[in-house]
Design a protein around this motif. Structure first.
Motif, PDB file in Angstrom:
ATOM      1  N   GLU A 123       3.653 -55.754  -1.955  1.00 34.88           N
ATOM      2  CA  GLU A 123       3.365 -55.379  -0.565  1.00 34.88           C
ATOM      3  C   GLU A 123       4.628 -54.834   0.123  1.00 34.88           C
ATOM      4  O   GLU A 123       4.546 -53.917   0.935  1.00 34.88           O
ATOM      5  N   ASN A 124       5.794 -55.410  -0.236  1.00 25.55           N
ATOM      6  CA  ASN A 124       7.053 -54.919   0.339  1.00 25.55           C
ATOM      7  C   ASN A 124       7.270 -53.448  -0.001  1.00 25.55           C
ATOM      8  O   ASN A 124       7.617 -52.648   0.873  1.00 25.55           O
ATOM      9  N   GLU A 125       7.080 -53.102  -1.262  1.00 26.09           N
ATOM     10  CA  GLU A 125       7.292 -51.714  -1.676  1.00 26.09           C
ATOM     11  C   GLU A 125       6.244 -50.788  -1.071  1.00 26.09           C
ATOM     12  O   GLU A 125       6.552 -49.667  -0.677  1.00 26.09           O
ATOM     13  N   HIS A 126       4.997 -51.256  -0.976  1.00 23.35           N
ATOM     14  CA  HIS A 126       3.960 -50.439  -0.342  1.00 23.35           C
ATOM     15  C   HIS A 126       4.336 -50.151   1.108  1.00 23.35           C
ATOM     16  O   HIS A 126       4.199 -49.016   1.584  1.00 23.35           O
ATOM     17  N   ALA A 127       4.782 -51.166   1.836  1.00 22.56           N
ATOM     18  CA  ALA A 127       5.161 -50.984   3.241  1.00 22.56           C
ATOM     19  C   ALA A 127       6.322 -50.001   3.360  1.00 22.56           C
ATOM     20  O   ALA A 127       6.319 -49.133   4.235  1.00 22.56           O
ATOM     21  N   GLU A 128       7.308 -50.114   2.462  1.00 20.32           N
ATOM     22  CA  GLU A 128       8.455 -49.206   2.502  1.00 20.32           C
ATOM     23  C   GLU A 128       8.036 -47.759   2.262  1.00 20.32           C
ATOM     24  O   GLU A 128       8.649 -46.836   2.790  1.00 20.32           O
ATOM     25  N   ARG A 129       7.009 -47.573   1.454  1.00 21.08           N
ATOM     26  CA  ARG A 129       6.566 -46.221   1.100  1.00 21.08           C
ATOM     27  C   ARG A 129       5.413 -45.735   1.978  1.00 21.08           C
ATOM     28  O   ARG A 129       4.860 -44.660   1.731  1.00 21.08           O
ATOM     29  N   GLY A 130       5.021 -46.519   2.980  1.00 19.49           N
ATOM     30  CA  GLY A 130       3.943 -46.118   3.874  1.00 19.49           C
ATOM     31  C   GLY A 130       2.574 -46.146   3.230  1.00 19.49           C
ATOM     32  O   GLY A 130       1.659 -45.450   3.665  1.00 19.49           O
ATOM     33  N   ARG A 131       2.417 -46.945   2.187  1.00 22.38           N
ATOM     34  CA  ARG A 131       1.124 -47.063   1.513  1.00 22.38           C
ATOM     35  C   ARG A 131       0.311 -48.188   2.147  1.00 22.38           C
ATOM     36  O   ARG A 131       0.875 -49.192   2.577  1.00 22.38           O
ATOM     37  N   PRO A 132      -1.011 -48.053   2.153  1.00 16.35           N
ATOM     38  CA  PRO A 132      -1.837 -49.123   2.731  1.00 16.35           C
ATOM     39  C   PRO A 132      -1.766 -50.399   1.877  1.00 16.35           C
ATOM     40  O   PRO A 132      -1.798 -50.339   0.647  1.00 16.35           O
TER      41      PRO A 132
END
Length: 172
Positions: A123-132
């Motif tokens: 979830e951390n990496e998704h948030a950093e990359r603007g992914r849902p």
């Protein structure tokens, strides 16, 4: 002269930690850090790459672009060495590990990824990359399950144990 850590004076003990206590210390180190240096070998020679990692038991895992130099190196030779360490203040605080094993590259659709994603804070990496956050990862995952770990902790000397301990994967 007064010493903060008189147990550092003289020869280091050579006593081995019991396996369960050694594994607990290694797990603690893995869980308390998130950066390591991955060493691979390729056609241009060795490469040491800083990598953000997560752990599950004694396994280290990270994501990687399939086109990266480290992935090309792993395709040619899956043997790796991983170095990780806690911040160093002085000899008494010296704590780190060298992990030796083979990297397994798990493609995005590989069902073997499932237990690792549960421990990976994707979830951390998704948030950093603007992914849902509602979409699970669909990435290549690299997992290194160690064959051998060289663990160093000078604080062990205080209790009469060798500062360098060797863990080996139990043979079946």
């Amino acid at each position: 002269m007064a010493l903060n850590n008189p147990w550092l004076v003289g020869d280091a003990p050579d006593r081995r930690l019991p396996a369960d206590r050694l594994e607990e210390r290694i797990r603690n180190l893995l869980a308390s850090q998130n950066m390591c240096v991955l060493a691979t070998s390729g056609p241009d020679g060795p490469a040491a790459t800083p990598v953000r990692y997560y752990s599950l038991d004694l396994a280290v895992m990270f994501t990687a672009s399939p086109r990266s130099p480290k992935m090309r190196n792993l395709a040619a030779d899956p043997r790796v060495s991983i170095g990780l360490f806690a911040p160093l203040v002085g000899l008494a605080s010296s704590r780190g590990a060298q992990i030796f094993g083979r990297a397994r590259v798990l493609a995005p659709d590989d069902p073997e990824q499932v237990p690792f994603w549960e421990a990976f804070r994707w979830e951390n990496e998704h948030a950093e990359r603007g992914r849902p956050l509602s979409e699970p990862p669909a990435e290549t995952l690299v997992v290194v399950e160690p064959d051998r770990i060289v663990y160093t902790e000078h604080w062990l000397r205080r209790d009469g144990f060798a500062p360098r301990q060797i863990w080996r994967r139990p043979q079946p």
